[in-house]
Design a protein around this motif. Structure first.
Motif, PDB file in Angstrom:
ATOM      1  N   GLY A 150       0.830  -1.197   0.000  1.00 48.22           N
ATOM      2  CA  GLY A 150       0.000   0.000   0.000  1.00 48.22           C
ATOM      3  C   GLY A 150       0.865   1.249   0.000  1.00 48.22           C
ATOM      4  N   GLU A 151       0.676   2.107   1.002  1.00 51.33           N
ATOM      5  CA  GLU A 151       1.436   3.360   1.058  1.00 51.33           C
ATOM      6  C   GLU A 151       2.716   3.238   1.880  1.00 51.33           C
ATOM      7  OE1 GLU A 151      -0.352   6.310   4.079  1.00 51.33           O
ATOM      8  OE2 GLU A 151      -2.081   5.107   3.418  1.00 51.33           O
ATOM      9  N   TYR A 152       3.012   2.057   2.406  1.00 48.41           N
ATOM     10  CA  TYR A 152       4.176   1.866   3.253  1.00 48.41           C
ATOM     11  C   TYR A 152       5.263   1.066   2.536  1.00 48.41           C
ATOM     12  CZ  TYR A 152       1.037   3.436   6.922  1.00 48.41           C
ATOM     13  OH  TYR A 152       0.156   4.177   7.669  1.00 48.41           O
ATOM     14  N   ALA A 153       6.513   1.488   2.749  1.00 50.52           N
ATOM     15  CA  ALA A 153       7.673   0.754   2.236  1.00 50.52           C
ATOM     16  C   ALA A 153       8.381   0.110   3.422  1.00 50.52           C
ATOM     17  CB  ALA A 153       8.615   1.691   1.504  1.00 50.52           C
ATOM     18  N   TYR A 154       8.866  -1.110   3.232  1.00 55.12           N
ATOM     19  CA  TYR A 154       9.501  -1.865   4.307  1.00 55.12           C
ATOM     20  C   TYR A 154      10.899  -2.302   3.893  1.00 55.12           C
ATOM     21  CZ  TYR A 154       4.751  -2.181   6.148  1.00 55.12           C
ATOM     22  OH  TYR A 154       3.508  -1.883   6.616  1.00 55.12           O
ATOM     23  N   LEU A 155      11.759  -2.433   4.900  1.00 52.91           N
ATOM     24  CA  LEU A 155      13.115  -2.931   4.706  1.00 52.91           C
ATOM     25  C   LEU A 155      13.401  -3.929   5.812  1.00 52.91           C
ATOM     26  CD1 LEU A 155      16.120  -2.884   3.713  1.00 52.91           C
ATOM     27  CD2 LEU A 155      16.439  -0.934   5.239  1.00 52.91           C
ATOM     28  N   ALA A 156      13.913  -5.100   5.427  1.00 59.16           N
ATOM     29  CA  ALA A 156      14.325  -6.111   6.404  1.00 59.16           C
ATOM     30  C   ALA A 156      15.756  -6.527   6.093  1.00 59.16           C
ATOM     31  CB  ALA A 156      13.405  -7.329   6.344  1.00 59.16           C
ATOM     32  N   GLU A 157      16.588  -6.578   7.144  1.00 59.62           N
ATOM     33  CA  GLU A 157      17.980  -6.978   6.977  1.00 59.62           C
ATOM     34  C   GLU A 157      18.299  -8.081   7.981  1.00 59.62           C
ATOM     35  OE1 GLU A 157      19.981  -2.830   5.391  1.00 59.62           O
ATOM     36  OE2 GLU A 157      20.035  -3.250   7.540  1.00 59.62           O
ATOM     37  N   LEU A 158      19.058  -9.070   7.540  1.00 57.76           N
ATOM     38  CA  LEU A 158      19.475 -10.171   8.394  1.00 57.76           C
ATOM     39  C   LEU A 158      20.982 -10.089   8.589  1.00 57.76           C
ATOM     40  CD1 LEU A 158      18.872 -12.831   9.912  1.00 57.76           C
ATOM     41  CD2 LEU A 158      19.303 -14.019   7.735  1.00 57.76           C
ATOM     42  N   TYR A 159      21.409  -9.914   9.849  1.00 62.33           N
ATOM     43  CA  TYR A 159      22.820  -9.789  10.201  1.00 62.33           C
ATOM     44  C   TYR A 159      23.262 -10.992  11.033  1.00 62.33           C
ATOM     45  CZ  TYR A 159      22.797  -4.814   8.895  1.00 62.33           C
ATOM     46  OH  TYR A 159      22.719  -3.630   8.211  1.00 62.33           O
ATOM     47  N   ASP A 160      24.582 -11.108  11.190  1.00 60.49           N
ATOM     48  CA  ASP A 160      25.124 -12.060  12.165  1.00 60.49           C
ATOM     49  C   ASP A 160      24.525 -11.788  13.538  1.00 60.49           C
ATOM     50  OD1 ASP A 160      26.835 -13.402  10.468  1.00 60.49           O
ATOM     51  OD2 ASP A 160      28.583 -12.189  10.969  1.00 60.49           O
ATOM     52  N   ARG A 161      24.371 -12.842  14.323  1.00 59.71           N
ATOM     53  CA  ARG A 161      23.937 -12.685  15.714  1.00 59.71           C
ATOM     54  C   ARG A 161      25.095 -12.099  16.519  1.00 59.71           C
ATOM     55  NH1 ARG A 161      23.832 -16.015  20.413  1.00 59.71           N
ATOM     56  NH2 ARG A 161      22.052 -15.508  21.732  1.00 59.71           N
ATOM     57  N   VAL A 162      24.788 -11.073  17.307  1.00 63.31           N
ATOM     58  CA  VAL A 162      25.794 -10.425  18.141  1.00 63.31           C
ATOM     59  C   VAL A 162      25.655 -10.954  19.558  1.00 63.31           C
ATOM     60  CG1 VAL A 162      26.618  -8.234  19.065  1.00 63.31           C
ATOM     61  CG2 VAL A 162      25.813  -8.375  16.708  1.00 63.31           C
ATOM     62  N   VAL A 163      26.770 -11.472  20.098  1.00 61.82           N
ATOM     63  CA  VAL A 163      26.751 -12.057  21.434  1.00 61.82           C
ATOM     64  C   VAL A 163      27.110 -11.031  22.500  1.00 61.82           C
ATOM     65  CG1 VAL A 163      27.760 -13.837  22.910  1.00 61.82           C
ATOM     66  CG2 VAL A 163      27.298 -14.326  20.498  1.00 61.82           C
ATOM     67  N   ALA A 164      28.035 -10.146  22.206  1.00 58.64           N
ATOM     68  CA  ALA A 164      28.473  -9.149  23.192  1.00 58.64           C
ATOM     69  C   ALA A 164      27.310  -8.227  23.548  1.00 58.64           C
ATOM     70  CB  ALA A 164      29.640  -8.339  22.640  1.00 58.64           C
ATOM     71  N   PRO A 165      27.181  -7.860  24.823  1.00 53.34           N
ATOM     72  CA  PRO A 165      26.067  -6.982  25.225  1.00 53.34           C
ATOM     73  C   PRO A 165      26.328  -5.535  24.820  1.00 53.34           C
ATOM     74  CG  PRO A 165      27.478  -7.436  27.106  1.00 53.34           C
ATOM     75  CD  PRO A 165      28.007  -8.273  25.972  1.00 53.34           C
TER      76      PRO A 165
ATOM     77  N   HIS B 138      25.297   5.839  19.665  1.00 53.19           N
ATOM     78  CA  HIS B 138      25.133   6.040  21.102  1.00 53.19           C
ATOM     79  C   HIS B 138      25.413   4.724  21.808  1.00 53.19           C
ATOM     80  CE1 HIS B 138      21.255   4.024  20.853  1.00 53.19           C
ATOM     81  NE2 HIS B 138      20.827   4.904  19.973  1.00 53.19           N
ATOM     82  N   TRP B 139      25.372   4.767  23.139  1.00 51.47           N
ATOM     83  CA  TRP B 139      25.859   3.646  23.936  1.00 51.47           C
ATOM     84  C   TRP B 139      24.987   2.401  23.853  1.00 51.47           C
ATOM     85  CZ3 TRP B 139      30.697   4.101  25.310  1.00 51.47           C
ATOM     86  CH2 TRP B 139      31.234   5.386  25.421  1.00 51.47           C
ATOM     87  N   ALA B 140      23.729   2.526  23.461  1.00 48.63           N
ATOM     88  CA  ALA B 140      22.887   1.345  23.278  1.00 48.63           C
ATOM     89  C   ALA B 140      23.083   0.707  21.910  1.00 48.63           C
ATOM     90  CB  ALA B 140      21.416   1.711  23.475  1.00 48.63           C
TER      91      ALA B 140
ATOM     92  N   THR C 245      33.835  -6.362  23.479  1.00 48.19           N
ATOM     93  CA  THR C 245      34.174  -6.488  22.068  1.00 48.19           C
ATOM     94  C   THR C 245      33.320  -5.503  21.285  1.00 48.19           C
ATOM     95  OG1 THR C 245      34.666  -8.837  22.354  1.00 48.19           O
ATOM     96  CG2 THR C 245      34.287  -8.057  20.104  1.00 48.19           C
ATOM     97  N   LEU C 246      33.947  -4.662  20.472  1.00 46.36           N
ATOM     98  CA  LEU C 246      33.219  -3.596  19.790  1.00 46.36           C
ATOM     99  C   LEU C 246      32.448  -4.106  18.583  1.00 46.36           C
ATOM    100  CD1 LEU C 246      32.570  -0.576  19.292  1.00 46.36           C
ATOM    101  CD2 LEU C 246      34.656  -0.498  17.888  1.00 46.36           C
ATOM    102  N   ALA C 247      31.187  -3.727  18.528  1.00 48.44           N
ATOM    103  CA  ALA C 247      30.385  -3.826  17.310  1.00 48.44           C
ATOM    104  C   ALA C 247      29.432  -2.647  17.299  1.00 48.44           C
ATOM    105  CB  ALA C 247      29.599  -5.138  17.254  1.00 48.44           C
TER     106      ALA C 247
END
Length: 200
Positions: free
Chosen positions: A19-34, A106-108, A114-116
């Motif tokens: 309809g009038e909405y566009a969607y985007l879905a992305e599949l990434y590696d699972r991130v373990v580090a909090p 930002h921090w969240a 381990t940086l991601a």
């Protein structure tokens, strides 16, 4: 993104229109580090981050800035309208330089030890130094970490472009306070604004 950018690997990307909405879905590696903060982008306690983490953040931001793109994270039209209004003083709204930015650093959206870098839907062109300025602003309630951000990212923040990017970020976050968000950041943001204006 180049390999120097610390982010999960993208496996698949799909877009569709309903309809009038566009969607985007992305599949990434699972991130373990909090993530460094769990729910809020605002830092409220000093994280324990080692030299390697900061060095990887530095190299990641430099690598992102060099990526060519036609995506836009911050628009000049917004700066022209919002900066004088929310900063409350006449300011030059023309950025000294534009580079590619993560756009929501930002921090969240950062993991440790381990940086991601997570949450990539808003990346694009922004005033140079935007990511570093945003991370610094979200650190202001923890002066020790805010000082560490300024020190570790001094090659970005300690420049005319970096100072301009701080004004942009302060504009955006002061605007959010008018909607009732980030209210505890308002005083430190205004204090930082006063310091930046004195440096001009």
């Amino acid at each position: 993104m180049p390999p120097a950018v610390r982010r999960p690997r993208l496996h698949e990307r799909q877009t569709w229109i309903d309809g009038e909405y566009a969607y985007l879905a992305e599949l990434y590696d699972r991130v373990v580090a909090p993530t460094i903060t769990r729910h809020s982008p605002v830092l409220r306690a000093a994280p324990d981050l080692d030299d390697t983490w900061w060095e990887e953040l530095n190299s990641t931001l430099d690598a992102i800035a060099a990526v060519p793109t036609d995506r836009v994270a911050v628009r000049q039209e917004y700066l022209d309208r919002a900066m004088p209004h929310y900063l409350g003083v006449p300011v030059d709204t023309i950025a000294p330089a534009w580079t590619t930015a993560h756009g929501d650093l930002h921090w969240a959206n950062l993991t440790g030890p381990t940086l991601a870098l997570l949450d990539w839907e808003g990346w694009g062109i922004a005033p140079a130094g935007y990511d570093a300025a945003l991370l610094h602003a979200y650190s202001l309630l923890v002066p020790r970490t805010a000082a560490a951000v300024r020190n570790r990212l001094a090659h970005i923040l300690g420049t005319p472009s970096g100072r301009f990017a701080e004004l942009v970020v302060i504009t955006e976050l002061l605007q959010t306070t008018t909607r009732g968000d980030n209210l505890d950041l308002e005083v430190p943001l205004r204090e930082r604004l006063a310091g930046l204006l004195e440096e001009q």
